[in-house]
Write a protein that holds these residues in place. Structure first.
Motif, PDB file in Angstrom:
ATOM      1  N   THR A  40       0.614  -0.558   0.135  1.00  0.00           N
ATOM      2  CA  THR A  40      -0.059  -0.376  -0.647  1.00  0.00           C
ATOM      3  C   THR A  40       0.727   1.652   0.103  1.00  0.00           C
ATOM      4  OG1 THR A  40       0.237   0.235   2.275  1.00  0.00           O
ATOM      5  CG2 THR A  40      -1.799  -0.973   1.669  1.00  0.00           C
ATOM      6  N   THR A  69      -3.237  -1.303  -9.380  1.00  0.00           N
ATOM      7  CA  THR A  69      -3.591  -0.463  -8.584  1.00  0.00           C
ATOM      8  C   THR A  69      -5.018  -0.702  -7.905  1.00  0.00           C
ATOM      9  OG1 THR A  69      -2.878   1.101  -8.797  1.00  0.00           O
ATOM     10  CG2 THR A  69      -4.025   1.676  -7.822  1.00  0.00           C
ATOM     11  N   CYS A  70      -5.138  -1.215  -6.937  1.00  0.00           N
ATOM     12  CA  CYS A  70      -6.573  -1.077  -5.968  1.00  0.00           C
ATOM     13  C   CYS A  70      -6.266  -0.707  -5.475  1.00  0.00           C
ATOM     14  CB  CYS A  70      -6.313  -2.377  -5.546  1.00  0.00           C
ATOM     15  SG  CYS A  70      -6.565  -3.904  -6.329  1.00  0.00           S
ATOM     16  N   TRP A  71      -8.162  -0.320  -4.595  1.00  0.00           N
ATOM     17  CA  TRP A  71      -7.921   1.186  -3.828  1.00  0.00           C
ATOM     18  C   TRP A  71      -8.134   0.008  -2.683  1.00  0.00           C
ATOM     19  CZ3 TRP A  71      -6.063   5.875  -4.130  1.00  0.00           C
ATOM     20  CH2 TRP A  71      -5.824   6.190  -5.318  1.00  0.00           C
ATOM     21  N   LYS A  86      -3.595   0.704  -3.475  1.00  0.00           N
ATOM     22  CA  LYS A  86      -2.424  -1.073  -3.196  1.00  0.00           C
ATOM     23  C   LYS A  86      -1.672  -1.371  -4.310  1.00  0.00           C
ATOM     24  CE  LYS A  86      -4.338  -4.890  -2.041  1.00  0.00           C
ATOM     25  NZ  LYS A  86      -4.994  -6.252  -0.813  1.00  0.00           N
TER      26      LYS A  86
END
Length: 103
Positions: A40, A69-71, A86
């Motif tokens: 992250t 990219t993940c939130w 993340k």
């Protein structure tokens, strides 16, 4: 996670040497961390001394690394929740294909 500050952790693990603050060194630290699993924004800053993770991720992408990219919600060291990126390394660039980007 340890109660020690990131600098104290680093000093203990690296013979008293402070981390190299250059963008290249930050990219390398982040890539090493991403090889081990998702990272992250707050982890990159706190654990790997990468002060602007989004910029370093973009530069790694420009070198051919596939990073998604993940939130997620992550807590700061003060316990406050924040929506942060993340990053997940899905494909690492082949070393002989990486363009040289000196910045």
């Amino acid at each position: 996670m340890s109660d020690a500050t990131p600098t104290a952790q680093h000093l203990a693990e690296h013979d008293g040497q402070l981390p190299d603050p250059s963008a290249e060194a930050q990219r390398q630290r982040l890539l090493v961390a991403l090889r081990q699993g998702p990272v992250t924004t707050l982890q990159a800053r706190r654990l790997h001394d990468v002060l602007h993770p989004a910029a370093r991720v973009q530069e790694l992408r420009e070198r051919g690394n596939r990073i998604i990219t993940c939130w997620v919600t992550d807590n700061t060291s003060e316990g406050r929740p924040h929506r942060v990126a993340k990053y997940v390394l899905t494909t690492e660039a082949s070393p002989h294909l990486i363009p040289r980007l000196d910045r």
